[in-house]
Structure formats: structure tokens, C-alpha cells
Design a protein around this motif. Structure first.
Motif, PDB file in Angstrom:
ATOM      1  N   ALA A 139       0.848  -1.192   0.000  1.00 17.60           N
ATOM      2  CA  ALA A 139       0.000   0.000   0.000  1.00 17.60           C
ATOM      3  C   ALA A 139       0.883   1.242   0.000  1.00 17.60           C
ATOM      4  CB  ALA A 139      -0.917  -0.009   1.210  1.00 17.60           C
ATOM      5  N   MET A 140       1.979   1.174   0.750  1.00 12.38           N
ATOM      6  CA  MET A 140       2.913   2.295   0.827  1.00 12.38           C
ATOM      7  C   MET A 140       3.576   2.519  -0.532  1.00 12.38           C
ATOM      8  SD  MET A 140       6.102   2.594   3.428  1.00 12.38           S
ATOM      9  CE  MET A 140       7.172   1.667   2.346  1.00 12.38           C
ATOM     10  N   LEU A 141       4.007   1.430  -1.152  1.00 18.49           N
ATOM     11  CA  LEU A 141       4.639   1.535  -2.469  1.00 18.49           C
ATOM     12  C   LEU A 141       3.673   2.112  -3.496  1.00 18.49           C
ATOM     13  CD1 LEU A 141       6.514  -1.880  -2.761  1.00 18.49           C
ATOM     14  CD2 LEU A 141       7.548   0.374  -2.547  1.00 18.49           C
ATOM     15  N   LYS A 142       2.467   1.670  -3.395  1.00 16.80           N
ATOM     16  CA  LYS A 142       1.437   2.098  -4.335  1.00 16.80           C
ATOM     17  C   LYS A 142       1.194   3.599  -4.253  1.00 16.80           C
ATOM     18  CE  LYS A 142      -2.914   1.321  -4.948  1.00 16.80           C
ATOM     19  NZ  LYS A 142      -4.222   0.869  -4.493  1.00 16.80           N
ATOM     20  N   ASN A 143       1.294   4.107  -3.041  1.00 13.76           N
ATOM     21  CA  ASN A 143       1.040   5.532  -2.841  1.00 13.76           C
ATOM     22  C   ASN A 143       2.273   6.392  -3.082  1.00 13.76           C
ATOM     23  OD1 ASN A 143      -1.619   5.013  -2.168  1.00 13.76           O
ATOM     24  ND2 ASN A 143      -1.105   4.669  -0.026  1.00 13.76           N
ATOM     25  N   GLY A 144       3.372   5.717  -3.358  1.00 13.56           N
ATOM     26  CA  GLY A 144       4.614   6.428  -3.580  1.00 13.56           C
ATOM     27  C   GLY A 144       4.734   6.970  -4.985  1.00 13.56           C
ATOM     28  N   ALA A 145       5.957   7.278  -5.372  1.00  8.28           N
ATOM     29  CA  ALA A 145       6.218   7.851  -6.679  1.00  8.28           C
ATOM     30  C   ALA A 145       5.822   6.893  -7.790  1.00  8.28           C
ATOM     31  CB  ALA A 145       7.684   8.197  -6.792  1.00  8.28           C
ATOM     32  N   LYS A 146       5.291   7.456  -8.815  1.00  2.52           N
ATOM     33  CA  LYS A 146       4.894   6.644  -9.947  1.00  2.52           C
ATOM     34  C   LYS A 146       5.980   6.648 -11.007  1.00  2.52           C
ATOM     35  CE  LYS A 146      -0.044   6.583  -9.549  1.00  2.52           C
ATOM     36  NZ  LYS A 146      -1.259   7.345  -9.720  1.00  2.52           N
ATOM     37  N   VAL A 147       6.114   5.518 -11.645  1.00  5.70           N
ATOM     38  CA  VAL A 147       7.072   5.398 -12.736  1.00  5.70           C
ATOM     39  C   VAL A 147       6.308   5.592 -14.039  1.00  5.70           C
ATOM     40  CG1 VAL A 147       8.661   3.834 -13.926  1.00  5.70           C
ATOM     41  CG2 VAL A 147       8.506   3.820 -11.424  1.00  5.70           C
ATOM     42  N   ASP A 148       6.777   6.496 -14.855  1.00  3.27           N
ATOM     43  CA  ASP A 148       6.110   6.670 -16.134  1.00  3.27           C
ATOM     44  C   ASP A 148       7.092   6.444 -17.283  1.00  3.27           C
ATOM     45  OD1 ASP A 148       7.621   8.980 -16.334  1.00  3.27           O
ATOM     46  OD2 ASP A 148       5.998  10.281 -15.656  1.00  3.27           O
ATOM     47  N   TYR A 149       6.638   6.679 -18.470  1.00  2.00           N
ATOM     48  CA  TYR A 149       7.462   6.424 -19.655  1.00  2.00           C
ATOM     49  C   TYR A 149       8.787   7.174 -19.616  1.00  2.00           C
ATOM     50  CZ  TYR A 149       4.082   3.722 -22.332  1.00  2.00           C
ATOM     51  OH  TYR A 149       3.264   2.746 -22.780  1.00  2.00           O
ATOM     52  N   ASP A 150       8.758   8.400 -19.147  1.00  8.20           N
ATOM     53  CA  ASP A 150       9.984   9.193 -19.085  1.00  8.20           C
ATOM     54  C   ASP A 150      11.029   8.545 -18.192  1.00  8.20           C
ATOM     55  OD1 ASP A 150       8.990  11.036 -20.840  1.00  8.20           O
ATOM     56  OD2 ASP A 150       8.343  12.431 -19.296  1.00  8.20           O
ATOM     57  N   ASP A 151      10.564   8.002 -17.100  1.00  7.09           N
ATOM     58  CA  ASP A 151      11.476   7.334 -16.172  1.00  7.09           C
ATOM     59  C   ASP A 151      12.097   6.095 -16.810  1.00  7.09           C
ATOM     60  OD1 ASP A 151      10.958   9.148 -14.112  1.00  7.09           O
ATOM     61  OD2 ASP A 151       9.161   8.048 -13.532  1.00  7.09           O
ATOM     62  N   VAL A 152      11.277   5.379 -17.523  1.00  3.35           N
ATOM     63  CA  VAL A 152      11.758   4.166 -18.186  1.00  3.35           C
ATOM     64  C   VAL A 152      12.783   4.540 -19.256  1.00  3.35           C
ATOM     65  CG1 VAL A 152      11.092   2.170 -19.593  1.00  3.35           C
ATOM     66  CG2 VAL A 152       9.612   2.932 -17.722  1.00  3.35           C
ATOM     67  N   LEU A 153      12.474   5.598 -19.990  1.00  6.89           N
ATOM     68  CA  LEU A 153      13.378   6.068 -21.035  1.00  6.89           C
ATOM     69  C   LEU A 153      14.696   6.557 -20.417  1.00  6.89           C
ATOM     70  CD1 LEU A 153      13.452   6.519 -24.111  1.00  6.89           C
ATOM     71  CD2 LEU A 153      12.752   8.879 -23.684  1.00  6.89           C
ATOM     72  N   ALA A 154      14.592   7.289 -19.347  1.00  9.32           N
ATOM     73  CA  ALA A 154      15.779   7.794 -18.661  1.00  9.32           C
ATOM     74  C   ALA A 154      16.643   6.632 -18.166  1.00  9.32           C
ATOM     75  CB  ALA A 154      15.364   8.680 -17.487  1.00  9.32           C
ATOM     76  N   MET A 155      15.997   5.615 -17.679  1.00  9.30           N
ATOM     77  CA  MET A 155      16.712   4.439 -17.197  1.00  9.30           C
ATOM     78  C   MET A 155      17.409   3.736 -18.359  1.00  9.30           C
ATOM     79  SD  MET A 155      17.265   2.990 -14.363  1.00  9.30           S
ATOM     80  CE  MET A 155      18.114   1.515 -13.871  1.00  9.30           C
ATOM     81  N   HIS A 156      16.723   3.682 -19.469  1.00  2.42           N
ATOM     82  CA  HIS A 156      17.257   3.044 -20.663  1.00  2.42           C
ATOM     83  C   HIS A 156      18.505   3.780 -21.144  1.00  2.42           C
ATOM     84  CE1 HIS A 156      17.133   0.616 -24.271  1.00  2.42           C
ATOM     85  NE2 HIS A 156      17.326   1.702 -24.976  1.00  2.42           N
ATOM     86  N   VAL A 157      18.417   5.105 -21.186  1.00  2.00           N
ATOM     87  CA  VAL A 157      19.540   5.938 -21.606  1.00  2.00           C
ATOM     88  C   VAL A 157      20.703   5.758 -20.634  1.00  2.00           C
ATOM     89  CG1 VAL A 157      20.316   8.335 -21.891  1.00  2.00           C
ATOM     90  CG2 VAL A 157      18.098   7.620 -22.815  1.00  2.00           C
ATOM     91  N   PHE A 158      20.382   5.742 -19.364  1.00  2.00           N
ATOM     92  CA  PHE A 158      21.405   5.557 -18.349  1.00  2.00           C
ATOM     93  C   PHE A 158      22.126   4.229 -18.530  1.00  2.00           C
ATOM     94  CE2 PHE A 158      22.786   3.846 -14.266  1.00  2.00           C
ATOM     95  CZ  PHE A 158      23.556   4.885 -13.779  1.00  2.00           C
ATOM     96  N   LEU A 159      21.358   3.190 -18.757  1.00  2.00           N
ATOM     97  CA  LEU A 159      21.932   1.862 -18.924  1.00  2.00           C
ATOM     98  C   LEU A 159      22.787   1.767 -20.191  1.00  2.00           C
ATOM     99  CD1 LEU A 159      19.013  -0.450 -17.759  1.00  2.00           C
ATOM    100  CD2 LEU A 159      21.154  -0.009 -16.556  1.00  2.00           C
ATOM    101  N   GLU A 160      22.382   2.499 -21.225  1.00  2.00           N
ATOM    102  CA  GLU A 160      23.151   2.494 -22.454  1.00  2.00           C
ATOM    103  C   GLU A 160      24.516   3.169 -22.246  1.00  2.00           C
ATOM    104  OE1 GLU A 160      21.131   4.015 -25.872  1.00  2.00           O
ATOM    105  OE2 GLU A 160      20.520   1.998 -26.437  1.00  2.00           O
ATOM    106  N   LYS A 161      24.491   4.223 -21.453  1.00  2.00           N
ATOM    107  CA  LYS A 161      25.736   4.964 -21.167  1.00  2.00           C
ATOM    108  C   LYS A 161      26.628   4.214 -20.206  1.00  2.00           C
ATOM    109  CE  LYS A 161      24.278   9.723 -21.928  1.00  2.00           C
ATOM    110  NZ  LYS A 161      23.806  10.921 -21.237  1.00  2.00           N
ATOM    111  N   HIS A 162      26.016   3.632 -19.204  1.00  2.00           N
ATOM    112  CA  HIS A 162      26.782   2.969 -18.156  1.00  2.00           C
ATOM    113  C   HIS A 162      26.578   1.476 -18.151  1.00  2.00           C
ATOM    114  CE1 HIS A 162      25.824   7.105 -16.873  1.00  2.00           C
ATOM    115  NE2 HIS A 162      27.074   7.122 -16.463  1.00  2.00           N
TER     116      HIS A 162
END
Ligand SMILES: [Zn+2]
Length: 102
Positions: free
Chosen positions: A76-99
């Protein structure tokens, strides 16, 4: 195909101690049109099983269970926390590509 109209939910046995899981220990964490995320806690060994129930057409119900030590209130706590959206996924993807480790 037999139709189940009963309200009794068969939760099966605890994967750890093989005791029967009780409906009264079931917590519904999230519910959408097609899926319901549930958490059931075993009173005997205190392990929790997280599972989703997917209601599909033709009254088919599928469940996917995960053994976890996460408690219903944690989710329930996780659910009410920050949401992950497409931008976050894209940012993670870019990060992983770089590092990336590959
Ligand atoms: Zn158990």
C-alpha cells in the motif's frame, strides 16, 4: 464449462508450511478492471503470498502467485509512492546504455 458462483475463495496451501491459507487473511491491494492484486498471509509461518487474479473473457480466471516477505501495508505504501512513467523508463534506458555493463 462449469461456472463458479460461490463467494468462497480457495487460496490453496501455504508454499512453505503447507497449511491452508485462509480467506480472512487475504488483503486486496489493488484492483483494476481485469486484475486484482491480493496478498494472503499464512498464520502458521507468517510468510506472505502475493498474487494477481486476472479475470478474462469467458469467465476464465488465472492467478500468478509470488512468495514474498512483503506485507500488505508495505505494498500500500509503495502504491502511494512515486509513480514510474514512460519518461522514467526512457531515462533508465539511456542511463543503462551509457553505463551499461554489457
Ligand atoms: Zn505457512
Amino acid at each position: 464449462m462449469a461456472k463458479k458462483a460461490t463467494k468462497t475463495i480457495f487460496l490453496g496451501l501455504c508454499p512453505i508450511c503447507r497449511k491452508k491459507l485462509h480467506e480472512k487473511n487475504l488483503a486486496i491491494i489493488d484492483k483494476s478492471n481485469v486484475t486484482t492484486l491480493c496478498c494472503v498471509k499464512c498464520l502458521s509461518c507468517e510468510s506472505s503470498v502475493l498474487f494477481t487474479v486476472a479475470s478474462q473473457e469467458h469467465n476464465m480466471v488465472t492467478t500468478v502467485g509470488i512468495l514474498t516477505d512483503v506485507q500488505a501495508q508495505d505494498i500500500a505504501m509503495l502504491k502511494n509512492g512515486a509513480k514510474v512513467d514512460y519518461d522514467d523508463v526512457l531515462a533508465m534506458h539511456v542511463f543503462l546504455e551509457k553505463h551499461g555493463t554489457s
